[in-house]
Design an enzyme around this catalytic site. Structure first.
Site, mmCIF file in Angstrom:
data_model
loop_
_atom_site.group_PDB
_atom_site.id
_atom_site.type_symbol
_atom_site.label_atom_id
_atom_site.label_comp_id
_atom_site.label_asym_id
_atom_site.label_seq_id
_atom_site.Cartn_x
_atom_site.Cartn_y
_atom_site.Cartn_z
ATOM 1 N N ASN A 10 0.787 -1.247 0.196
ATOM 2 C CA ASN A 10 -0.154 0.091 -0.018
ATOM 3 C C ASN A 10 0.827 1.280 0.170
ATOM 4 O O ASN A 10 1.766 1.371 0.916
ATOM 5 C CB ASN A 10 -0.782 0.017 1.411
ATOM 6 C CG ASN A 10 -1.911 1.273 1.265
ATOM 7 O OD1 ASN A 10 -1.447 2.285 1.031
ATOM 8 N ND2 ASN A 10 -3.098 0.858 1.572
ATOM 9 N N HIS A 13 1.138 6.023 1.625
ATOM 10 C CA HIS A 13 1.921 6.850 2.613
ATOM 11 C C HIS A 13 3.013 7.693 1.661
ATOM 12 O O HIS A 13 3.275 8.822 2.183
ATOM 13 C CB HIS A 13 2.596 6.039 3.472
ATOM 14 C CG HIS A 13 1.674 5.253 4.421
ATOM 15 N ND1 HIS A 13 0.866 5.709 5.175
ATOM 16 C CD2 HIS A 13 1.196 3.892 4.128
ATOM 17 C CE1 HIS A 13 -0.025 4.749 5.553
ATOM 18 N NE2 HIS A 13 0.200 3.494 5.090
ATOM 19 N N HIS A 46 -5.526 3.684 -2.088
ATOM 20 C CA HIS A 46 -6.730 3.843 -1.662
ATOM 21 C C HIS A 46 -7.395 5.495 -2.307
ATOM 22 O O HIS A 46 -6.738 6.412 -1.627
ATOM 23 C CB HIS A 46 -6.873 3.917 -0.042
ATOM 24 C CG HIS A 46 -8.279 4.335 0.543
ATOM 25 N ND1 HIS A 46 -8.474 4.096 1.908
ATOM 26 C CD2 HIS A 46 -9.621 4.408 0.124
ATOM 27 C CE1 HIS A 46 -9.731 4.476 1.904
ATOM 28 N NE2 HIS A 46 -10.304 4.652 0.956
ATOM 29 N N ARG A 48 -9.421 8.086 -1.835
ATOM 30 C CA ARG A 48 -10.405 8.598 -0.747
ATOM 31 C C ARG A 48 -11.397 9.583 -1.465
ATOM 32 O O ARG A 48 -11.017 10.314 -2.176
ATOM 33 C CB ARG A 48 -9.720 8.941 0.622
ATOM 34 C CG ARG A 48 -8.816 7.847 1.269
ATOM 35 C CD ARG A 48 -8.366 8.514 2.706
ATOM 36 N NE ARG A 48 -9.490 9.047 3.379
ATOM 37 C CZ ARG A 48 -9.793 8.041 4.474
ATOM 38 N NH1 ARG A 48 -9.212 7.188 4.962
ATOM 39 N NH2 ARG A 48 -10.876 8.787 5.324
ATOM 40 N N ARG A 52 -7.322 12.808 0.207
ATOM 41 C CA ARG A 52 -6.046 13.455 0.969
ATOM 42 C C ARG A 52 -4.836 13.039 0.459
ATOM 43 O O ARG A 52 -3.603 13.551 0.941
ATOM 44 C CB ARG A 52 -6.366 12.962 2.445
ATOM 45 C CG ARG A 52 -6.433 11.582 2.752
ATOM 46 C CD ARG A 52 -6.280 11.472 4.319
ATOM 47 N NE ARG A 52 -7.542 11.455 5.006
ATOM 48 C CZ ARG A 52 -8.022 11.003 6.079
ATOM 49 N NH1 ARG A 52 -7.287 10.349 6.611
ATOM 50 N NH2 ARG A 52 -8.954 11.175 6.380
ATOM 51 N N HIS A 53 -4.716 11.689 -0.148
ATOM 52 C CA HIS A 53 -3.531 11.253 -0.289
ATOM 53 C C HIS A 53 -3.176 10.928 -2.033
ATOM 54 O O HIS A 53 -2.818 11.838 -2.679
ATOM 55 C CB HIS A 53 -2.893 10.467 0.328
ATOM 56 C CG HIS A 53 -3.722 9.304 0.837
ATOM 57 N ND1 HIS A 53 -4.311 8.543 0.150
ATOM 58 C CD2 HIS A 53 -4.003 8.712 2.074
ATOM 59 C CE1 HIS A 53 -5.177 7.634 0.801
ATOM 60 N NE2 HIS A 53 -4.908 7.903 2.006
ATOM 61 N N GLU A 73 -8.241 0.434 -3.286
ATOM 62 C CA GLU A 73 -9.137 0.518 -2.115
ATOM 63 C C GLU A 73 -10.226 1.678 -2.233
ATOM 64 O O GLU A 73 -9.824 2.610 -2.663
ATOM 65 C CB GLU A 73 -8.402 0.773 -0.909
ATOM 66 C CG GLU A 73 -7.620 -0.357 -0.305
ATOM 67 C CD GLU A 73 -6.860 -0.056 1.022
ATOM 68 O OE1 GLU A 73 -7.405 1.010 1.705
ATOM 69 O OE2 GLU A 73 -6.082 -0.558 1.368
ATOM 70 N N THR A 104 -8.201 3.985 7.849
ATOM 71 C CA THR A 104 -9.394 2.896 7.825
ATOM 72 C C THR A 104 -9.622 2.414 9.494
ATOM 73 O O THR A 104 -8.606 1.461 9.778
ATOM 74 C CB THR A 104 -9.550 1.915 6.710
ATOM 75 O OG1 THR A 104 -8.975 2.598 5.566
ATOM 76 C CG2 THR A 104 -10.930 1.170 6.627
ATOM 77 N N GLU A 154 -11.083 -9.342 2.962
ATOM 78 C CA GLU A 154 -9.772 -8.917 3.607
ATOM 79 C C GLU A 154 -10.137 -8.862 5.129
ATOM 80 O O GLU A 154 -10.782 -8.138 5.408
ATOM 81 C CB GLU A 154 -9.207 -7.672 3.038
ATOM 82 C CG GLU A 154 -7.771 -7.514 3.957
ATOM 83 C CD GLU A 154 -7.279 -6.027 3.048
ATOM 84 O OE1 GLU A 154 -7.484 -5.839 1.836
ATOM 85 O OE2 GLU A 154 -6.472 -5.344 3.835
ATOM 86 N N HIS A 194 -3.873 -4.621 7.413
ATOM 87 C CA HIS A 194 -3.910 -3.450 8.529
ATOM 88 C C HIS A 194 -2.999 -3.672 9.704
ATOM 89 O O HIS A 194 -2.979 -4.776 10.443
ATOM 90 C CB HIS A 194 -5.406 -3.017 8.820
ATOM 91 C CG HIS A 194 -5.741 -1.705 9.078
ATOM 92 N ND1 HIS A 194 -5.095 -1.200 10.310
ATOM 93 C CD2 HIS A 194 -6.099 -0.786 8.323
ATOM 94 C CE1 HIS A 194 -5.362 0.189 10.147
ATOM 95 N NE2 HIS A 194 -6.150 0.583 8.990
HETATM 96 N N1 PXP Z 1 -5.786 -3.019 4.047
HETATM 97 C C1 PXP Z 1 -6.860 -2.221 3.983
HETATM 98 C C2 PXP Z 1 -8.339 -2.288 3.515
HETATM 99 C C3 PXP Z 1 -6.220 -0.627 4.432
HETATM 100 O O1 PXP Z 1 -7.302 0.044 4.621
HETATM 101 C C4 PXP Z 1 -4.926 -0.796 4.890
HETATM 102 C C5 PXP Z 1 -4.756 0.970 5.257
HETATM 103 O O2 PXP Z 1 -4.766 1.772 4.043
HETATM 104 C C6 PXP Z 1 -4.187 -1.467 4.616
HETATM 105 C C7 PXP Z 1 -4.528 -2.496 4.445
HETATM 106 C C8 PXP Z 1 -2.808 -1.433 5.072
HETATM 107 O O3 PXP Z 1 -2.764 -1.196 6.391
HETATM 108 P P1 PXP Z 1 -1.081 -0.626 7.037
HETATM 109 O O4 PXP Z 1 -0.907 1.065 6.482
HETATM 110 O O5 PXP Z 1 -1.480 -0.332 8.721
HETATM 111 O O6 PXP Z 1 0.030 -1.665 6.688
#
Ligand code: PXP
Length: 244
Positions: A10, A13, A46, A48, A52-53, A73, A104, A154, A194
């Site tokens: 992901n 960031h 993601h 959104r 925001r990102h 996402e 999330t 998931e 997550h």
């Molecule tokens: N899976 C989903 C559905 C998420 O919303 C996120 C966070 O954006 C992640 C995985 C990844 O989580 P983390 O950034 O805590 O590794």
């Protein structure tokens, strides 16, 4: 049985850092390419509602250049569904979204939103997009997930990742393990994500029937010190010994 457990990185960031200055760097597409070179199987972003990102143009660019899979996402919003149907990612992961949240916060409540989620799954499946539903490790949510027609769930691993103390960690992990077995028995594919990091992944690898993990924050944080490619390679290495 030994089966390759897939890694979705992901990269939200990276976009968060870029948006902090509204600059053109760090480049999300370059980040995605580095992840691919290092062995990631999928890039997750993601989009959104508040943008925001990740921005719309990021998603379209990623779709063009990625050699591996794109996992988008998204929440069940009309405008985002329209974009997803245009972009046609390999997979869409449906998540709940709140404007004030930092990330999330919980899984989708499919029991409350069965019609909306089912309609969204249909609209995405029509375009050949596989759908995964981000849910807490709860049996009644899994039963509802089956009814939506989605292909995967998931499992939200945040409660395990945030649990303090051996006993509560084990309790939270057990919920994830049982949820994975239950979903598999009902014919759903199983992903997880997550809060997964380089340490707590040991417990995650005890979950049966896993297809893919989506990992963001810990990996990008590690990348500040090691570079992105090395951070991805380290995670791939840890996932190598997964036994279904
Ligand atoms: N899976 C989903 C559905 C998420 O919303 C996120 C966070 O954006 C992640 C995985 C990844 O989580 P983390 O950034 O805590 O590794």
């Amino acid at each position: 049985m030994r089966k390759k457990l897939l890694l979705g990185v992901n990269i939200d960031h990276v976009a968060t850092l870029r948006q902090a200055r509204k600059e053109s760097f760090p480049d999300v597409v370059e980040a995605a390419k580095a992840c691919e070179r290092a062995g990631a199987d999928q890039i997750t972003v993601h989009l959104r509602e508040d943008r925001r990102h990740v921005q719309d143009k990021d998603v379209f660019s990623l779709r063009k250049v990625l050699k591996k899979k794109l996992n988008l996402e998204m929440a069940c919003y009309k405008e985002i569904i329209r974009i997803a149907r245009k972009v046609k990612p390999d997979q869409a992961t449906l998540v709940p979204e709140k404007r004030q949240e930092v990330t999330t916060e919980g899984g989708l409540d499919i029991i409350k939103n069965l019609d909306t989620v089912t309609r969204t799954v249909e609209k995405l499946n029509q375009k050949g997009i596989t759908v995964s539903l981000f849910i807490d490790p709860e049996f009644d949510q899994i039963e509802m997930a089956v009814r939506t027609g989605a292909q995967y769930i998931e499992i939200h691993t945040g409660s395990y990742a945030n649990a303090r103390g051996e006993k509560s960690r084990e309790i939270e992990l057990r919920k994830c393990i049982d949820a994975a077995a239950f979903a598999n028995a009902l014919g759903m594919g199983v992903n997880a994500g997550h809060g997964i990091d380089y340490e707590n992944i040991k417990g995650i690898l005890r979950m049966p029937y896993l297809h893919e993990l989506n990992i963001g924050f810990s990996l990008v944080a590690k990348a500040l010190f090691t570079g992105l490619e090395k951070a991805v390679r380290l995670m791939v290495q840890k996932m190598k010994y997964y036994k279904e």
